[in-house]
Write a protein that holds these residues in place. Sequence first.
Motif, short mmCIF file in Angstrom:
data_model
loop_
_atom_site.label_atom_id
_atom_site.label_comp_id
_atom_site.label_asym_id
_atom_site.label_seq_id
_atom_site.Cartn_x
_atom_site.Cartn_y
_atom_site.Cartn_z
N CYS A 1 5.21 12.89 -2.55
CA CYS A 1 3.76 12.79 -2.65
C CYS A 1 3.34 11.36 -2.96
CB CYS A 1 3.28 13.73 -3.76
SG CYS A 1 1.51 13.77 -3.98
N ILE A 2 2.39 10.85 -2.19
CA ILE A 2 1.82 9.52 -2.43
C ILE A 2 0.50 9.76 -3.16
CG2 ILE A 2 0.86 7.46 -1.34
CD1 ILE A 2 2.83 8.05 1.00
N ARG A 3 0.33 9.08 -4.28
CA ARG A 3 -0.82 9.42 -5.14
C ARG A 3 -1.53 8.16 -5.64
NH1 ARG A 3 -4.25 12.68 -6.95
NH2 ARG A 3 -4.18 13.60 -9.01
N ILE A 4 -2.83 8.19 -5.49
CA ILE A 4 -3.69 7.20 -6.14
C ILE A 4 -4.64 8.00 -7.01
CG2 ILE A 4 -5.42 5.38 -5.84
CD1 ILE A 4 -4.29 4.99 -2.98
N ASN A 5 -4.56 7.80 -8.30
CA ASN A 5 -5.43 8.51 -9.22
C ASN A 5 -5.85 7.52 -10.30
OD1 ASN A 5 -6.86 10.39 -10.62
ND2 ASN A 5 -5.10 11.52 -11.36
N HIS A 6 -6.69 6.57 -9.91
CA HIS A 6 -7.08 5.46 -10.77
C HIS A 6 -5.86 4.63 -11.17
CE1 HIS A 6 -11.07 7.16 -10.81
NE2 HIS A 6 -10.54 8.31 -11.16
N LYS A 7 -4.73 4.90 -10.52
CA LYS A 7 -3.50 4.14 -10.69
C LYS A 7 -2.88 4.09 -9.30
CE LYS A 7 0.84 4.15 -13.21
NZ LYS A 7 1.77 4.91 -14.03
N MET A 8 -2.55 2.90 -8.84
CA MET A 8 -2.06 2.72 -7.47
C MET A 8 -0.62 3.19 -7.33
SD MET A 8 -2.93 1.85 -4.44
CE MET A 8 -4.56 1.31 -4.92
N ASP A 9 -0.36 3.91 -6.24
CA ASP A 9 1.01 4.32 -5.92
C ASP A 9 1.84 3.06 -5.68
OD1 ASP A 9 3.27 5.06 -3.97
OD2 ASP A 9 2.54 7.01 -4.67
N PRO A 10 3.01 2.95 -6.31
CA PRO A 10 3.81 1.73 -6.19
C PRO A 10 4.28 1.44 -4.77
CG PRO A 10 4.98 3.40 -7.47
CD PRO A 10 3.61 3.92 -7.23
N ILE A 11 4.48 2.45 -3.96
CA ILE A 11 4.92 2.22 -2.58
C ILE A 11 3.81 1.54 -1.78
CG2 ILE A 11 5.65 3.34 -0.43
CD1 ILE A 11 7.08 5.42 -2.18
N ILE A 12 2.58 1.97 -1.98
CA ILE A 12 1.45 1.36 -1.28
C ILE A 12 1.23 -0.06 -1.77
CG2 ILE A 12 -1.06 1.44 -0.95
CD1 ILE A 12 -0.84 4.48 -0.82
N SER A 13 1.30 -0.27 -3.09
CA SER A 13 1.06 -1.62 -3.61
C SER A 13 2.15 -2.58 -3.15
CB SER A 13 0.92 -1.63 -5.13
OG SER A 13 2.07 -1.14 -5.74
N LYS A 14 3.38 -2.12 -3.02
CA LYS A 14 4.48 -2.97 -2.55
C LYS A 14 4.24 -3.37 -1.09
CE LYS A 14 9.48 -3.07 -1.89
NZ LYS A 14 10.70 -2.28 -1.88
N ALA A 15 3.84 -2.43 -0.25
CA ALA A 15 3.56 -2.75 1.16
C ALA A 15 2.36 -3.69 1.27
CB ALA A 15 3.32 -1.47 1.94
N ALA A 16 1.34 -3.47 0.44
CA ALA A 16 0.14 -4.30 0.48
C ALA A 16 0.44 -5.73 0.02
CB ALA A 16 -0.95 -3.69 -0.40
N SER A 17 1.40 -5.88 -0.89
CA SER A 17 1.75 -7.23 -1.35
C SER A 17 2.34 -8.06 -0.21
CB SER A 17 2.71 -7.17 -2.53
OG SER A 17 4.00 -6.75 -2.11
N GLN A 18 2.90 -7.40 0.80
CA GLN A 18 3.46 -8.10 1.96
C GLN A 18 2.39 -8.83 2.76
OE1 GLN A 18 6.96 -8.09 2.82
NE2 GLN A 18 6.98 -7.35 0.72
#
Length: 155
Positions: free
Chosen positions: A62-79
């Motif tokens: 499960c990918i979850r954003i609940n006022h806290k960013m999912d680490p997998i999404i933030s890692k991809a976005a940092s690219q």
Amino acid sequence: RRDRGAEIAAAVGFVSSLLRTRGCVSEQQLQVFSGALREALAEHYKHHWFPEKPFKGSGYRCIRINHKMDPIISKAASQIGLSLPQLYQLLPSELTLWVDPYEVSYRIGEDGSICVLYEATATKPVSSYGMLTCKNQMMLGRTSPSKNYIMTVSS
């Protein structure tokens, strides 16, 4: 074991479309983000993909954003140079994305409807009778009636 490519592609396409709708990310950045997210999800799900028991490991996938960013999404976005504050502006503050064998679905908001993005038929019947999945657990506490929305995703 069944490949997870179609499910990952559906999840990546959906998250990328959310970024695309805000118009703040270029197509080139979206391609880099999509590739990074695809690789991260494939690696994350490598030993947690059970086509014979699609709900096993559902919470892990499960990918979850609940006022806290999912680490997998933030890692991809940092690219592509997106910071956490930028991600919070571009993505819903509450998003749940379930990536399971044969089905990818999402919910925006805690009371939103669960919408199916991708659905495939299992090659042999899969029984979910009596299973209390991550998704079903969330449905149990619903206080408002379900709202039906249709969202199309293009890549």
